[in-house]
Scaffold this motif. Structure first.
Motif, PDB file in Angstrom:
ATOM      1  N   ALA A 115       0.830  -1.199   0.000  1.00 51.80           N
ATOM      2  CA  ALA A 115       0.000   0.000   0.000  1.00 51.80           C
ATOM      3  C   ALA A 115       0.868   1.254   0.000  1.00 51.80           C
ATOM      4  N   GLY A 116       1.916   1.236   0.835  1.00 48.81           N
ATOM      5  CA  GLY A 116       2.824   2.372   0.849  1.00 48.81           C
ATOM      6  C   GLY A 116       3.553   2.535  -0.465  1.00 48.81           C
ATOM      7  N   ALA A 117       3.974   1.411  -1.042  1.00 49.28           N
ATOM      8  CA  ALA A 117       4.732   1.476  -2.295  1.00 49.28           C
ATOM      9  C   ALA A 117       3.877   1.998  -3.442  1.00 49.28           C
ATOM     10  N   ILE A 118       2.621   1.562  -3.524  1.00 47.45           N
ATOM     11  CA  ILE A 118       1.790   2.007  -4.646  1.00 47.45           C
ATOM     12  C   ILE A 118       1.496   3.502  -4.542  1.00 47.45           C
ATOM     13  N   VAL A 119       1.455   4.013  -3.309  1.00 49.11           N
ATOM     14  CA  VAL A 119       1.315   5.456  -3.134  1.00 49.11           C
ATOM     15  C   VAL A 119       2.540   6.168  -3.714  1.00 49.11           C
ATOM     16  N   CYS A 120       3.727   5.597  -3.461  1.00 47.47           N
ATOM     17  CA  CYS A 120       4.957   6.169  -4.011  1.00 47.47           C
ATOM     18  C   CYS A 120       4.920   6.190  -5.532  1.00 47.47           C
ATOM     19  N   GLU A 121       4.484   5.073  -6.131  1.00 47.52           N
ATOM     20  CA  GLU A 121       4.492   4.990  -7.590  1.00 47.52           C
ATOM     21  C   GLU A 121       3.520   5.992  -8.199  1.00 47.52           C
ATOM     22  N   MET A 122       2.327   6.062  -7.631  1.00 49.47           N
ATOM     23  CA  MET A 122       1.337   6.993  -8.163  1.00 49.47           C
ATOM     24  C   MET A 122       1.746   8.440  -7.916  1.00 49.47           C
ATOM     25  N   SER A 123       2.453   8.686  -6.808  1.00 49.51           N
ATOM     26  CA  SER A 123       2.920  10.045  -6.552  1.00 49.51           C
ATOM     27  C   SER A 123       3.990  10.453  -7.561  1.00 49.51           C
ATOM     28  N   LEU A 306       6.037   3.021 -13.149  1.00 47.79           N
ATOM     29  CA  LEU A 306       5.176   2.025 -13.788  1.00 47.79           C
ATOM     30  C   LEU A 306       5.634   0.602 -13.516  1.00 47.79           C
ATOM     31  N   VAL A 307       6.931   0.353 -13.665  1.00 50.45           N
ATOM     32  CA  VAL A 307       7.409  -1.021 -13.437  1.00 50.45           C
ATOM     33  C   VAL A 307       7.184  -1.425 -11.986  1.00 50.45           C
ATOM     34  N   GLY A 351      -3.836   3.473  -3.881  1.00 51.26           N
ATOM     35  CA  GLY A 351      -2.711   4.359  -4.167  1.00 51.26           C
ATOM     36  C   GLY A 351      -3.147   5.685  -4.764  1.00 51.26           C
ATOM     37  N   VAL A 352      -4.031   5.621  -5.750  1.00 50.02           N
ATOM     38  CA  VAL A 352      -4.527   6.842  -6.399  1.00 50.02           C
ATOM     39  C   VAL A 352      -5.282   7.717  -5.405  1.00 50.02           C
ATOM     40  N   SER A 353      -6.101   7.102  -4.565  1.00 48.73           N
ATOM     41  CA  SER A 353      -6.920   7.864  -3.609  1.00 48.73           C
ATOM     42  C   SER A 353      -6.056   8.653  -2.638  1.00 48.73           C
ATOM     43  N   ILE A 354      -5.004   8.033  -2.125  1.00 51.24           N
ATOM     44  CA  ILE A 354      -4.141   8.721  -1.161  1.00 51.24           C
ATOM     45  C   ILE A 354      -3.378   9.861  -1.832  1.00 51.24           C
ATOM     46  N   ASN A 365       6.845   9.677   0.389  1.00 53.02           N
ATOM     47  CA  ASN A 365       7.822   8.735  -0.163  1.00 53.02           C
ATOM     48  C   ASN A 365       8.926   8.416   0.831  1.00 53.02           C
ATOM     49  N   ILE A 366       9.438   9.426   1.521  1.00 54.16           N
ATOM     50  CA  ILE A 366      10.507   9.191   2.491  1.00 54.16           C
ATOM     51  C   ILE A 366       9.996   8.334   3.648  1.00 54.16           C
ATOM     52  N   PHE A 367       8.814   8.637   4.162  1.00 53.62           N
ATOM     53  CA  PHE A 367       8.270   7.883   5.287  1.00 53.62           C
ATOM     54  C   PHE A 367       7.959   6.439   4.916  1.00 53.62           C
TER      55      PHE A 367
END
Length: 427
Positions: A115-123, A306-307, A351-354, A365-367
Motif C-alpha cells: 500500500a505504501g509502495a503504490i502510493v509512491c508509484e502513483m505520486s 510504472l514497473v 494508491g490513487v486515492s491517497i 515517499n521518504i516515510f
C-alpha cells in the motif's frame, strides 16, 4: 548428483558444459524475474529518497548505496532458491512451516508495504504530470487504466516484457550523472563521512535501507519464478539475472544521488530540502537544457513508477492468494481467478486515492521507505529461517555463508530500526 559449496550455492559437477551461445540462450529464457524486481526496486520512492539524500547530504550516503549492492543480491538470491526448489510462494512456505497465524502476520506486513509502495508509484506519476500541466486525477487515472488493461490481456511473460521495457527508461539517470560533472574530491570526502550524530542523517540512512530491501520484493520474486515455471535447473541463470539486476538498480540510485549532490547540494551551503518532484527535475535541466532535461527526467521517473506499480500490485494479489487459497496466476482469466484481479485493482485504487488527497508527495515517499526499514526484522527473519528449514539438504543455507547471511540480516535489521526510530523521534 547435486552438491553444495562452502558459499551455500548448489553446484552440479556432472552437468554438461554449455557453449557460449547456448549458455546465453539459456540465460535469456530464464531472465526476467530478477531484473524486473530490481528495476521495480528503484521505484519513484527510491529515486526520491536518493535525490533527497544527495540534495541534503551531498555524497555522505553514497557509500551506503555501494554497500547495499551485495546485500540486496544476498536477500533476493534466497528468494529464488526457495522458489525454484520448493515451487511455492513465500506466504505458502511460511504457512507450511510456521502455521496460518504467522502466514497472516507476514502477508499483513506485505500488504502494508505494498500500500505504501503504490502510493509512491502513483505520486511519481502525479508529480511528473504536474510538471507538464496535467492534473493528478488525469495522470494517475490513465496509468491505472493502462495497468489494468495490461494485466487483463497478458500472460506472465507478456507482463514481464512490458515491465522490463518500461523499467529500462530509468537508465537515463546514468546520463544525467555523467553530465552533472561531480567533483572527485567532494565525492571522496563524502565516501569517508558518516555524520551519525545527526538525526536527519539517520532518518535518511533508514530511508535508503528501506528503499533497497523492500518486503514486497521477496514475495514478488519468489512468486514470479513459480508462475514462470522455473526449476532447479534454472537456478544458476536466475542468480545471474538477480546479480545483474542488483548492480543496475544501485547504479540508478547512485546516479540520482550524485546528480542532485553535484547540482543542488554543491551549489547550496547546507544542502536543499526538496518539496516537489519538479525540484528534482530542476537539478537535471541545467545540463541537458530545459526541455530535454524535463523529458529525460519524466521518462526515467515514469518508467520507475510504472514497473514498480506492476510489481507491487501483482505482489499484493499473489501474496494474499497464498494464504487465502484463491487462484492467483496470470495464466488464469477473470472468471477463473476473480479475487486475484480484484485485489490487483484495489491496490491501485488505494494508491490513487491517497495521492489525490493532497498530502506532501516527497514526505510520503521518504516515510514509506522508513516504514520498509522498520518492517525488515519480520521480512528478513522469515526469509533466512525458511532458507535453513524449508529447503532440502543440497540447497539449504548453511556453513560460513549462513553465518554471513545471519550477520548481515541482524546488522541490517538493527540499523534500519534504530535509524528509523531515532530519526522519527529526534526530528
Amino acid at each position: 548428483m547435486n552438491d553444495i559449496t562452502k558459499s551455500g550455492f548448489a553446484q552440479n559437477p556432472s552437468a554438461p558444459r554449455l557453449t557460449r551461445r547456448s549458455a546465453l540462450l539459456a540465460y535469456m529464457a530464464v531472465m526476467g524475474p530478477g531484473l524486473v524486481v530490481m528495476l521495480a526496486d528503484t521505484d519513484a520512492g527510491s529515486l526520491i529518497t536518493a535525490a533527497q539524500s544527495g540534495a541534503q547530504w551531498g555524497y555522505t550516503l553514497l557509500s551506503a548505496q555501494i554497500i547495499l549492492i551485495p546485500i540486496v543480491y544476498m536477500v533476493q538470491e534466497l528468494t529464488i532458491r526457495l522458489g525454484v526448489v520448493t515451487g511455492k510462494g513465500h506466504g505458502e512456505l511460511i504457512e507450511s512451516h510456521f502455521g496460518r497465524g504467522w502466514a497472516w502476520l507476514s502477508v499483513s506486513t506485505l500488504i502494508v508495504a505494498c500500500a505504501g509502495a503504490i502510493v509512491c508509484e502513483m505520486s511519481g506519476v502525479a508529480g511528473v504530470g504536474l510538471m507538464w500541466g496535467i492534473p493528478m486525477w488525469a495522470s494517475t487515472g490513465a496509468v491505472t487504466l493502462f495497468l489494468v488493461i495490461m494485466v487483463l490481456t497478458g500472460s506472465y511473460m507478456r507482463v514481464e516484457r512490458v515491465a522490463i521495457g518500461i523499467g529500462l527508461f530509468e537508465l537515463v539517470f546514468l546520463v544525467t550523472m555523467v553530465l552533472s560533472k561531480p567533483d572527485p574530491d567532494q565525492v571522496m570526502t563524502g565516501l569517508a563521512s558518516f555524520p551519525i550524530s545527526n538525526s536527519g542523517y539517520l532518518f535518511l540512512v533508514a530511508a535508503n535501507i528501506g528503499a533497497v530491501v523492500m518486503p514486497w520484493m521477496i514475495f514478488y520474486q519468489q512468486s514470479a519464478v513459480v508462475d514462470k515455471g522455473l526449476t532447479v535447473g534454472d537456478l544458476k541463470n536466475s542468480r545471474w539475472d538477480t546479480a545483474i539486476g542488483s548492480v543496475v538498480t544501485q547504479l540508478v540510485m547512485i546516479a540520482m544521488l550524485v546528480t542532485t549532490a553535484a547540482t543542488l547540494w554543491a551549489n547550496n551551503d547546507g544542502g536543499v530540502d526538496l518539496n516537489t518532484v519538479e525540484q528534482i527535475s530542476d537539478a537535471i535541466t541545467p545540463h541537458l537544457g530545459y526541455d530535454a532535461g524535463r523529458i529525460l527526467f519524466s521518462l526515467g521517473m515514469v518508467g520507475a513508477s510504472l514497473v514498480a506499480a506492476i510489481v507491487v500490485s501483482l505482489t499484493a494479489a499473489w501474496g494474499l492468494g497464498e494464504v487465502t487459497g484463491y487462484r492467483r496466476s496470470l495464466g488464469d482469466g477473470v472468471k477463473q481467478a476473480p479475487w486475484f484481479y480484484v485485489v490487483y485493482g484495489a491496490v491501485l485504487v488505494v494508491g490513487v486515492s491517497i495521492v489525490l488527497s493532497g498530502a506532501n508527495l516527497i514526505d510520503i515517499n521518504i516515510f514509506v521507505q522508513v516504514l520498509n526499514a522498520l518492517l525488515l526484522p519480520i521480512v528478513l527473519g522469515f526469509l533466512v529461517v525458511l532458507s535453513q528449514k524449508a529447503l532440502p539438504e543440497p540447497y539449504r543455507l548453511k556453513g560460513r555463508y549462513a553465518v554471513v547471511v545471519w550477520t548481515v540480516t541482524v546488522v541490517m535489521c538493527a540499523l534500519g530500526v534504530y535509524s528509523g526510530i531515532a530519526g522519527i523521534f529526534q526530528s
